[in-house]
Design an enzyme around this catalytic site. Sequence first.
Site, PDB file in Angstrom:
ATOM      1  CG  ASP A   1      -1.938  -0.917   1.058  1.00 34.62           C
ATOM      2  OD1 ASP A   1      -2.391  -1.366  -0.076  1.00 34.62           O
ATOM      3  OD2 ASP A   1      -2.625  -1.354   2.497  1.00 34.62           O
TER       4      ASP A   1
ATOM      5  CG  ASP B   1      -6.718  -1.524  -1.390  1.00 35.13           C
ATOM      6  OD1 ASP B   1      -6.923  -2.917  -1.802  1.00 35.13           O
ATOM      7  OD2 ASP B   1      -5.824  -1.027  -0.779  1.00 35.13           O
TER       8      ASP B   1
END
Length: 186
Positions: A145, A159
């Site tokens: 991330d 995401d």
Amino acid sequence: MAEAERIIGTPEVGDDAQPEPAAAKGHRRIVALLVVALLAYALDLGSKMLVVAKLEHQPPIEIIGELLRFEAVRNPGAAFGFGEAFTILFTCIAAAVIVVIVRLARKLYSLPWAIALGLLLGGALGNLTDRIFRSPGVFRGAVVDFIAPAHFAVFNLADSAIVCGGILIVLLSFKGLDPDGTVHKD
């Protein structure tokens, strides 16, 4: 009209114009799904490779002051870092989502649904790739991330694709449009 009706494309203007066969229209929707999925997957994979190569073990990069920065984070859990002990379960869920989308694609005659499912498929493939190939090991890998808005969880492009695809599916459902192209007017 209480019955669901099939959405069909209008033929092009011309003397020889014939309606497009349903099989050809369905094939084009599957192609659209695959193009969107591959684009979402490639952007996610490329961004993660860049983050790992250039940003990991480096200080965060401020994009918009304190509001948005890029910061490399390894997330073994789900959204917001929850469920770190269930990485294998998240891997199985991602794989199941991919199987469901592939099965649903056979009955796909709606371009908006093709786009939504393509976003979901590309995002699921992006995060599944991390779960399979990143450390600490196969099916237990941590997702990369890097998009870090202020006062929110760190996330990635996969995401984002999943969330956008999910929102589009909800909107299409509220409009009464089904993946097979039928419209329900309640």
